[in-house]
Design a protein around this motif. Sequence first.
Motif, PDB file in Angstrom:
ATOM      1  N   HIS A  70      58.217  -9.932  11.283  1.00 25.84           N
ATOM      2  CA  HIS A  70      57.761 -10.867  11.842  1.00 25.84           C
ATOM      3  C   HIS A  70      59.140 -11.839  12.091  1.00 25.84           C
ATOM      4  O   HIS A  70      58.935 -12.341  12.560  1.00 25.84           O
ATOM      5  N   ALA A  71      60.286 -10.740  13.227  1.00 23.80           N
ATOM      6  CA  ALA A  71      61.087 -11.361  13.131  1.00 23.80           C
ATOM      7  C   ALA A  71      60.991 -11.966  14.809  1.00 23.80           C
ATOM      8  O   ALA A  71      61.563 -13.383  15.102  1.00 23.80           O
ATOM      9  N   GLY A  72      60.224 -11.679  15.416  1.00 25.16           N
ATOM     10  CA  GLY A  72      59.819 -12.205  16.640  1.00 25.16           C
ATOM     11  C   GLY A  72      59.220 -13.488  16.619  1.00 25.16           C
ATOM     12  O   GLY A  72      59.558 -14.627  17.748  1.00 25.16           O
ATOM     13  N   ARG A  73      58.297 -13.940  15.637  1.00 23.75           N
ATOM     14  CA  ARG A  73      57.516 -14.696  15.807  1.00 23.75           C
ATOM     15  C   ARG A  73      58.155 -16.130  15.430  1.00 23.75           C
ATOM     16  O   ARG A  73      58.565 -17.027  15.309  1.00 23.75           O
ATOM     17  N   ARG A  74      59.907 -15.498  14.700  1.00 19.80           N
ATOM     18  CA  ARG A  74      60.402 -16.568  13.863  1.00 19.80           C
ATOM     19  C   ARG A  74      61.191 -17.030  15.186  1.00 19.80           C
ATOM     20  O   ARG A  74      62.192 -18.133  15.137  1.00 19.80           O
TER      21      ARG A  74
END
Length: 85
Positions: A70-74
Motif C-alpha cells: 500500500h505504499a503508493g496509496r500512502r
Amino acid sequence: MIVTDSGGLQEEACILGVPCVTLRENTERPETLDVGSNILAGTDSQIIVDKSRIMLDKKTDWKNPYGDGHAGRRMVDVLVEAGLE
C-alpha cells in the motif's frame, strides 16, 4: 511452487505467497531465505528434487519482507494532504 534462477521471480513468489526453489548457489534476495519463502538448490538434479519436496510441503504463512503493498496509496495521501493533488 516456482522453480527459477531469477532474482525478481524469487521476490514476486515471496510477495504472492508461493514457495520458491532457486536454481543457484546464492541469491541477491536473502530476505526470501530468511522468511522461508525460498530455498537454494543449486544445479544438482537430486538436490533440486529434494529441495522441491521440502517447498511443496511448506506452509505459506511467512511475513512479506517487502511491505504491505500500500505504499503508493500512502504516497498519494501525503501529496494530497500537502495540496499537491
